[in-house]
Scaffold this motif. Structure first.
Motif, PDB file in Angstrom:
ATOM      1  N   LEU A   1      54.514  44.127  14.343  1.00 46.14           N
ATOM      2  CA  LEU A   1      55.006  44.543  13.040  1.00 46.14           C
ATOM      3  C   LEU A   1      53.888  45.232  12.277  1.00 46.14           C
ATOM      4  CD1 LEU A   1      57.339  42.745  10.603  1.00 46.14           C
ATOM      5  CD2 LEU A   1      55.010  43.172   9.788  1.00 46.14           C
ATOM      6  N   PHE A   2      54.267  46.209  11.453  1.00 44.91           N
ATOM      7  CA  PHE A   2      53.308  46.909  10.594  1.00 44.91           C
ATOM      8  C   PHE A   2      53.487  46.440   9.160  1.00 44.91           C
ATOM      9  CE2 PHE A   2      52.308  50.598   7.818  1.00 44.91           C
ATOM     10  CZ  PHE A   2      50.959  50.701   8.114  1.00 44.91           C
ATOM     11  N   LEU A   3      52.370  46.103   8.519  1.00 42.97           N
ATOM     12  CA  LEU A   3      52.384  45.606   7.147  1.00 42.97           C
ATOM     13  C   LEU A   3      51.744  46.620   6.213  1.00 42.97           C
ATOM     14  CD1 LEU A   3      52.671  43.316   4.997  1.00 42.97           C
ATOM     15  CD2 LEU A   3      50.410  42.493   5.766  1.00 42.97           C
ATOM     16  N   MET A   4      52.396  46.879   5.085  1.00 42.91           N
ATOM     17  CA  MET A   4      51.825  47.747   4.059  1.00 42.91           C
ATOM     18  C   MET A   4      51.936  47.046   2.712  1.00 42.91           C
ATOM     19  SD  MET A   4      52.480  51.734   3.173  1.00 42.91           S
ATOM     20  CE  MET A   4      51.281  52.201   4.408  1.00 42.91           C
ATOM     21  N   THR A   5      50.784  46.859   2.056  1.00 39.72           N
ATOM     22  CA  THR A   5      50.763  46.155   0.773  1.00 39.72           C
ATOM     23  C   THR A   5      50.328  47.077  -0.369  1.00 39.72           C
ATOM     24  OG1 THR A   5      48.493  45.409   1.203  1.00 39.72           O
ATOM     25  CG2 THR A   5      50.285  43.924   1.832  1.00 39.72           C
ATOM     26  N   SER A   6      50.429  48.381  -0.178  1.00 41.98           N
ATOM     27  CA  SER A   6      49.916  49.344  -1.152  1.00 41.98           C
ATOM     28  C   SER A   6      50.560  49.193  -2.520  1.00 41.98           C
ATOM     29  CB  SER A   6      50.153  50.768  -0.658  1.00 41.98           C
ATOM     30  OG  SER A   6      49.464  51.022   0.544  1.00 41.98           O
ATOM     31  N   ARG A   7      49.758  49.503  -3.547  1.00 38.96           N
ATOM     32  CA  ARG A   7      50.273  49.556  -4.916  1.00 38.96           C
ATOM     33  C   ARG A   7      51.042  50.853  -5.160  1.00 38.96           C
ATOM     34  NH1 ARG A   7      45.217  46.687  -5.836  1.00 38.96           N
ATOM     35  NH2 ARG A   7      45.609  44.819  -7.105  1.00 38.96           N
ATOM     36  N   TYR A   8      50.648  51.929  -4.493  1.00 41.17           N
ATOM     37  CA  TYR A   8      51.325  53.216  -4.616  1.00 41.17           C
ATOM     38  C   TYR A   8      51.014  54.042  -3.385  1.00 41.17           C
ATOM     39  CZ  TYR A   8      46.626  54.443  -6.278  1.00 41.17           C
ATOM     40  OH  TYR A   8      45.261  54.583  -6.387  1.00 41.17           O
ATOM     41  N   GLU A   9      51.891  54.968  -3.045  1.00 46.51           N
ATOM     42  CA  GLU A   9      51.712  55.870  -1.917  1.00 46.51           C
ATOM     43  C   GLU A   9      52.451  57.171  -2.219  1.00 46.51           C
ATOM     44  OE1 GLU A   9      49.968  55.722   0.809  1.00 46.51           O
ATOM     45  OE2 GLU A   9      49.378  53.607   0.963  1.00 46.51           O
ATOM     46  N   GLY A  10      52.141  58.211  -1.426  1.00 46.42           N
ATOM     47  CA  GLY A  10      52.944  59.424  -1.442  1.00 46.42           C
ATOM     48  C   GLY A  10      54.057  59.249  -0.425  1.00 46.42           C
ATOM     49  N   MET A  11      53.768  59.611   0.815  1.00 46.36           N
ATOM     50  CA  MET A  11      54.598  59.256   1.960  1.00 46.36           C
ATOM     51  C   MET A  11      53.611  59.028   3.100  1.00 46.36           C
ATOM     52  SD  MET A  11      57.731  61.278   3.887  1.00 46.36           S
ATOM     53  CE  MET A  11      58.897  61.033   2.555  1.00 46.36           C
ATOM     54  N   PRO A  12      53.148  57.808   3.284  1.00 39.58           N
ATOM     55  CA  PRO A  12      52.003  57.543   4.163  1.00 39.58           C
ATOM     56  C   PRO A  12      52.273  57.886   5.619  1.00 39.58           C
ATOM     57  CG  PRO A  12      53.027  55.503   3.453  1.00 39.58           C
ATOM     58  CD  PRO A  12      53.661  56.595   2.649  1.00 39.58           C
ATOM     59  N   ILE A  13      51.400  58.714   6.179  1.00 42.98           N
ATOM     60  CA  ILE A  13      51.529  59.085   7.586  1.00 42.98           C
ATOM     61  C   ILE A  13      51.359  57.861   8.477  1.00 42.98           C
ATOM     62  CG2 ILE A  13      50.464  60.443   9.442  1.00 42.98           C
ATOM     63  CD1 ILE A  13      49.895  62.614   7.392  1.00 42.98           C
ATOM     64  N   ALA A  14      50.514  56.918   8.057  1.00 41.99           N
ATOM     65  CA  ALA A  14      50.319  55.700   8.854  1.00 41.99           C
ATOM     66  C   ALA A  14      51.629  54.949   9.043  1.00 41.99           C
ATOM     67  CB  ALA A  14      49.286  54.797   8.180  1.00 41.99           C
ATOM     68  N   ALA A  15      52.447  54.878   8.006  1.00 41.55           N
ATOM     69  CA  ALA A  15      53.740  54.200   8.127  1.00 41.55           C
ATOM     70  C   ALA A  15      54.672  54.969   9.055  1.00 41.55           C
ATOM     71  CB  ALA A  15      54.375  54.031   6.748  1.00 41.55           C
ATOM     72  N   LEU A  16      54.598  56.310   8.998  1.00 42.41           N
ATOM     73  CA  LEU A  16      55.429  57.116   9.898  1.00 42.41           C
ATOM     74  C   LEU A  16      54.971  56.970  11.341  1.00 42.41           C
ATOM     75  CD1 LEU A  16      55.839  60.364   7.770  1.00 42.41           C
ATOM     76  CD2 LEU A  16      57.505  58.534   8.130  1.00 42.41           C
ATOM     77  N   GLU A  17      53.667  56.827  11.549  1.00 41.31           N
ATOM     78  CA  GLU A  17      53.167  56.625  12.916  1.00 41.31           C
ATOM     79  C   GLU A  17      53.680  55.309  13.492  1.00 41.31           C
ATOM     80  OE1 GLU A  17      48.972  59.156  12.767  1.00 41.31           O
ATOM     81  OE2 GLU A  17      48.968  57.013  12.265  1.00 41.31           O
ATOM     82  N   THR A  18      53.734  54.267  12.686  1.00 42.35           N
ATOM     83  CA  THR A  18      54.263  53.000  13.193  1.00 42.35           C
ATOM     84  C   THR A  18      55.775  53.082  13.394  1.00 42.35           C
ATOM     85  OG1 THR A  18      54.502  52.117  10.947  1.00 42.35           O
ATOM     86  CG2 THR A  18      52.424  51.718  12.065  1.00 42.35           C
TER      87      THR A  18
END
Length: 405
Positions: free
Chosen positions: A294-311
């Protein structure tokens, strides 16, 4: 033959591995054969190794990463001005398009543009990509307020130029927050989301082993690793969390994370090697994604994170804070959940439920996730959109909002 192609100046920022250089590499690949590129960045620390490999020219300009040093910023401003437009007879011809991406690069490019515009001097077509709005939910109040005022002023002072947003929601929020006098109509707004292009990536995670949660992103306020540490404290003891990104392998970061996670001194050595790993910046993220559950993201803000798209491309389930920059990804992802950042117990419960569900479904879950990614966020889909946009960006003397997409 190469000289007949338009010359595009791409302006990045920090020289390390991050989302902006990844995006610029994708741009160069997508538009290969249609343009030639010069890329400006701060001193290269591995993030811009791709430029020469893709046939571009790389120029280091110290001061393009975010800095509080006025001297560094002034030097970068002068360097950028020399590349944007000739100042003296005999200087190289200006590029056919100047396209800024990182936050400091965007600010400096605008200052040069306003200065030359007010003096009646010519400028090439200009474009800005907002990889995340500098204000809005999750940002610190004072910097966000300053950013809103700056954006409003630049809409009024800048010559007509292109503004690219990663989502319609971001474009609308920007307009609502900054367009007090209707000046946005002088410029051209485009919306094109991000993509990922990891390539074939077979899943190798063993359903019988301890579950592995991964998180990417450099240390800092935006990524909010403290929330990840509090979530780890509520996950079952057999769950592992591995972190990668710039600064995540530094001793001070490791100590603070372990303390927030509630690890006792006796546990730290064992858990750092087993349950909790700090991997630092990784040039190739694929082996980590292949092993993860599983991929976890705890960001307060993002644009459209490429890291999330890669996962997403890797077929991984996704758990994220409920922030605007993740909304499109979460909506398209068949196995994604959001969680409240202020309730680590609930976040952990949702992560466990999603991980167990994905393990029960096995390879079918990954195939379903990848299929959803391919129709929306794949490189060929994005490349077609960028190729269509290029001609619009290169227009001389572009008109106002008629060119919006």
């Amino acid at each position: 033959m190469g000289a007949s192609r338009p010359h595009i100046l791409l302006i990045g920022g920090d020289g390390g591995l991050s989302g902006v250089p990844t995006y610029l590499a994708q741009l160069m690949r997508a538009l290969a054969g249609q343009a030639r590129f010069t890329v400006l960045s701060d001193r290269n620390a591995g993030g811009y190794d791709f430029v020469t490999a893709l046939g571009g020219a790389h120029v280091e300009q110290p001061g393009l990463r975010s800095t509080l040093s006025p001297l560094r910023a002034l030097r970068a401003l002068r360097g950028l001005a020399r590349h944007m437009a000739p100042l003296r007879r005999g200087d190289p011809a200006p590029p056919d398009l100047v396209w800024a991406h990182a936050r400091m690069a965007v600010l400096l490019m605008r200052l040069v543009a306003v200065w030359r515009h007010r003096r009646g001097q010519s400028l090439p077509p200009l474009a800005i990509t907002f990889h995340g709005l500098p204000f809005g939910p999750g940002h610190r109040p004072l910097p966000a307020a300053i950013a809103r005022h700056l954006e409003t002023a630049f809409l009024r002072l800048m010559p007509p130029h292109h503004l690219l947003f990663l989502s319609q929601e971001a474009a609308e929020h920007f307009a609502a927050a900054t367009d007090r006098g209707g000046h946005l109509a002088r410029h051209r707004v485009h919306v094109i989301g991000n993509c990922s292009d990891l390539g074939p990536l077979p899943r190798t995670a063993a359903a019988s082993g301890p579950p592995l949660v991964v998180m990417t992103g450099r240390s800092g306020y935006q990524k909010d690793h403290a929330t990840a540490a509090r979530i780890l404290a509520h996950l079952p003891a057999d769950y592992r969390l591995w972190l990668c990104g710039g600064g995540t392998d530094r001793p001070a970061f490791r100590r603070r994370f372990a303390r927030i996670a509630g690890l006792t001194p006796a546990e730290k050595t064992e858990d750092t090697a087993q349950r909790l790993r700090f991997l630092g910046p990784l040039r190739d993220i694929r082996p980590l994604l292949q092993a993860a559950d599983l991929f976890l993201m705890t960001s307060r803000y993002e644009g459209m994170p490429i890291a999330a798209l890669e996962t997403f491309e890797a077929g991984l389930p996704l758990a994220s804070t409920d922030i605007p920059g993740m909304a499109e990804i979460v909506a398209a992802h068949p196995m994604a959940v959001t969680f409240p950042a202020d309730d680590p117990h609930e976040a952990a419960a949702r992560i466990v439920a999603l991980t167990e569900r994905a393990r029960q479904e096995g390879p079918a879950a990954s195939e379903r996730i990848r299929a959803a990614w391919a129709g929306r966020f794949s490189f060929p889909v994005w490349q077609d959109r960028m190729a269509g946009l290029l001609g619009i960006l290169l227009e001389k003397g572009q008109g106002p909002a008629a060119g919006r997409r």
